[in-house]
Scaffold this motif. Structure first.
Motif, PDB file in Angstrom:
ATOM      1  N   MET A  42      60.536  72.253  78.362  1.00 42.91           N
ATOM      2  CA  MET A  42      60.994  70.892  78.173  1.00 42.91           C
ATOM      3  C   MET A  42      61.968  70.810  77.008  1.00 42.91           C
ATOM      4  O   MET A  42      62.920  70.036  77.054  1.00 42.91           O
ATOM      5  CB  MET A  42      59.802  69.961  77.959  1.00 42.91           C
ATOM      6  CG  MET A  42      58.937  69.802  79.203  1.00 42.91           C
ATOM      7  SD  MET A  42      57.563  68.671  78.968  1.00 42.91           S
ATOM      8  CE  MET A  42      58.417  67.133  78.943  1.00 42.91           C
ATOM      9  N   VAL A  43      61.703  71.568  75.959  1.00 44.79           N
ATOM     10  CA  VAL A  43      62.624  71.571  74.821  1.00 44.79           C
ATOM     11  C   VAL A  43      63.975  72.120  75.261  1.00 44.79           C
ATOM     12  O   VAL A  43      65.023  71.600  74.883  1.00 44.79           O
ATOM     13  CB  VAL A  43      62.048  72.402  73.651  1.00 44.79           C
ATOM     14  CG1 VAL A  43      63.060  72.574  72.539  1.00 44.79           C
ATOM     15  CG2 VAL A  43      60.786  71.754  73.130  1.00 44.79           C
ATOM     16  N   GLU A  44      63.934  73.128  76.104  1.00 46.96           N
ATOM     17  CA  GLU A  44      65.184  73.713  76.597  1.00 46.96           C
ATOM     18  C   GLU A  44      65.964  72.707  77.440  1.00 46.96           C
ATOM     19  O   GLU A  44      67.185  72.596  77.313  1.00 46.96           O
ATOM     20  CB  GLU A  44      64.872  74.958  77.417  1.00 46.96           C
ATOM     21  CG  GLU A  44      66.096  75.684  77.911  1.00 46.96           C
ATOM     22  CD  GLU A  44      65.733  76.899  78.743  1.00 46.96           C
ATOM     23  OE1 GLU A  44      66.659  77.489  79.306  1.00 46.96           O
ATOM     24  OE2 GLU A  44      64.547  77.252  78.840  1.00 46.96           O
ATOM     25  N   ASP A  45      65.273  71.959  78.279  1.00 48.64           N
ATOM     26  CA  ASP A  45      65.955  70.944  79.090  1.00 48.64           C
ATOM     27  C   ASP A  45      66.520  69.833  78.230  1.00 48.64           C
ATOM     28  O   ASP A  45      67.598  69.307  78.509  1.00 48.64           O
ATOM     29  CB  ASP A  45      64.988  70.349  80.124  1.00 48.64           C
ATOM     30  CG  ASP A  45      64.611  71.347  81.194  1.00 48.64           C
ATOM     31  OD1 ASP A  45      65.339  72.349  81.353  1.00 48.64           O
ATOM     32  OD2 ASP A  45      63.586  71.128  81.863  1.00 48.64           O
ATOM     33  N   LEU A  58      65.496  81.657  74.856  1.00 54.76           N
ATOM     34  CA  LEU A  58      64.398  82.360  74.195  1.00 54.76           C
ATOM     35  C   LEU A  58      63.915  81.604  72.966  1.00 54.76           C
ATOM     36  O   LEU A  58      62.704  81.549  72.697  1.00 54.76           O
ATOM     37  CB  LEU A  58      64.829  83.766  73.807  1.00 54.76           C
ATOM     38  CG  LEU A  58      64.978  84.750  74.958  1.00 54.76           C
ATOM     39  CD1 LEU A  58      65.494  86.084  74.452  1.00 54.76           C
ATOM     40  CD2 LEU A  58      63.665  84.938  75.680  1.00 54.76           C
ATOM     41  N   GLY A  59      64.818  81.012  72.213  1.00 54.25           N
ATOM     42  CA  GLY A  59      64.422  80.239  71.032  1.00 54.25           C
ATOM     43  C   GLY A  59      63.600  79.023  71.396  1.00 54.25           C
ATOM     44  O   GLY A  59      62.589  78.726  70.749  1.00 54.25           O
ATOM     45  N   CYS A  60      64.032  78.299  72.435  1.00 51.19           N
ATOM     46  CA  CYS A  60      63.283  77.108  72.856  1.00 51.19           C
ATOM     47  C   CYS A  60      61.910  77.485  73.397  1.00 51.19           C
ATOM     48  O   CYS A  60      60.911  76.818  73.094  1.00 51.19           O
ATOM     49  CB  CYS A  60      64.079  76.341  73.914  1.00 51.19           C
ATOM     50  SG  CYS A  60      65.540  75.511  73.273  1.00 51.19           S
ATOM     51  N   SER A 107      60.193  80.191  72.633  1.00 55.49           N
ATOM     52  CA  SER A 107      59.383  80.658  71.506  1.00 55.49           C
ATOM     53  C   SER A 107      58.866  79.486  70.685  1.00 55.49           C
ATOM     54  O   SER A 107      57.713  79.489  70.236  1.00 55.49           O
ATOM     55  CB  SER A 107      60.198  81.592  70.615  1.00 55.49           C
ATOM     56  OG  SER A 107      60.541  82.761  71.321  1.00 55.49           O
ATOM     57  N   ALA A 108      59.698  78.479  70.477  1.00 53.74           N
ATOM     58  CA  ALA A 108      59.261  77.285  69.742  1.00 53.74           C
ATOM     59  C   ALA A 108      58.146  76.569  70.503  1.00 53.74           C
ATOM     60  O   ALA A 108      57.178  76.092  69.897  1.00 53.74           O
ATOM     61  CB  ALA A 108      60.435  76.344  69.504  1.00 53.74           C
ATOM     62  N   GLY A 109      58.247  76.510  71.815  1.00 51.51           N
ATOM     63  CA  GLY A 109      57.195  75.881  72.612  1.00 51.51           C
ATOM     64  C   GLY A 109      55.888  76.646  72.549  1.00 51.51           C
ATOM     65  O   GLY A 109      54.814  76.048  72.423  1.00 51.51           O
ATOM     66  N   VAL A 110      55.960  77.964  72.607  1.00 49.09           N
ATOM     67  CA  VAL A 110      54.744  78.781  72.507  1.00 49.09           C
ATOM     68  C   VAL A 110      54.133  78.641  71.122  1.00 49.09           C
ATOM     69  O   VAL A 110      52.913  78.537  70.971  1.00 49.09           O
ATOM     70  CB  VAL A 110      55.055  80.261  72.842  1.00 49.09           C
ATOM     71  CG1 VAL A 110      53.899  81.166  72.467  1.00 49.09           C
ATOM     72  CG2 VAL A 110      55.385  80.404  74.312  1.00 49.09           C
ATOM     73  N   TRP A 111      54.977  78.617  70.087  1.00 51.86           N
ATOM     74  CA  TRP A 111      54.482  78.458  68.723  1.00 51.86           C
ATOM     75  C   TRP A 111      53.760  77.121  68.565  1.00 51.86           C
ATOM     76  O   TRP A 111      52.674  77.059  67.992  1.00 51.86           O
ATOM     77  CB  TRP A 111      55.649  78.563  67.742  1.00 51.86           C
ATOM     78  CG  TRP A 111      55.263  78.342  66.325  1.00 51.86           C
ATOM     79  CD1 TRP A 111      54.717  79.248  65.467  1.00 51.86           C
ATOM     80  CD2 TRP A 111      55.376  77.112  65.597  1.00 51.86           C
ATOM     81  NE1 TRP A 111      54.495  78.663  64.250  1.00 51.86           N
ATOM     82  CE2 TRP A 111      54.885  77.349  64.296  1.00 51.86           C
ATOM     83  CE3 TRP A 111      55.844  75.844  65.912  1.00 51.86           C
ATOM     84  CZ2 TRP A 111      54.848  76.363  63.328  1.00 51.86           C
ATOM     85  CZ3 TRP A 111      55.804  74.858  64.938  1.00 51.86           C
ATOM     86  CH2 TRP A 111      55.319  75.127  63.665  1.00 51.86           C
TER      87      TRP A 111
END
Length: 136
Positions: free
Chosen positions: A1-4, A32-34, A36-40
């Protein structure tokens, strides 16, 4: 969702910052950054939920055990500490706040004597967090 939501903005920002030969990597880095931020964020939210649950469960077991002991040895009457009574709920709520506050206050770290004993488990957890965060 952050990526979208922010992926387009981040990709354009990376295109402006990166040298020409690395601009083709901007969408990959953004994705990959978005992720990774979501997983974090999910990992930290699961830690908060886990802290709350363990505090509630531990307080539940403690209040049940102590109240059973107190009734069995005649320190209090049975109805005074039954589950759902006001004193039991107040004691349970206080212990939940204390337990959750302790975990959050320590940053979810294990205190000194146990951290040495549980060092292999902590190292395995750190490897799992890294693998899920980077490769997730």
């Amino acid at each position: 969702m952050v990526e979208d939501f922010a992926g387009g903005f981040l990709t354009v920002a990376l295109h402006r910052v990166l040298p020409l030969e690395y601009r083709r990597w901007a969408p990959v880095v953004t994705r990959l950054g978005c992720r990774s931020a979501g997983v974090w964020a999910a990992w930290w939210l699961s830690r908060l939920v886990g802290a709350g649950y363990t505090a509630m469960r531990g307080a539940y077991l403690f209040v049940g055990g102590v109240s059973g002991y107190a009734v069995r040895h005649g320190y209090v009457q049975r109805g005074w500490v039954e589950r759902g009574s006001i004193p039991a709920c107040v004691l349970w709520g206080g212990l939940v706040a204390l337990g959750a506050g302790w975990q959050v206050g320590n940053g979810f770290r294990t205190p000194f004597p146990l951290n040495l004993l549980l060092l292999p488990v902590s190292m395995a957890e750190a490897v799992l967090v890294f693998v899920v965060g980077v490769l997730g």
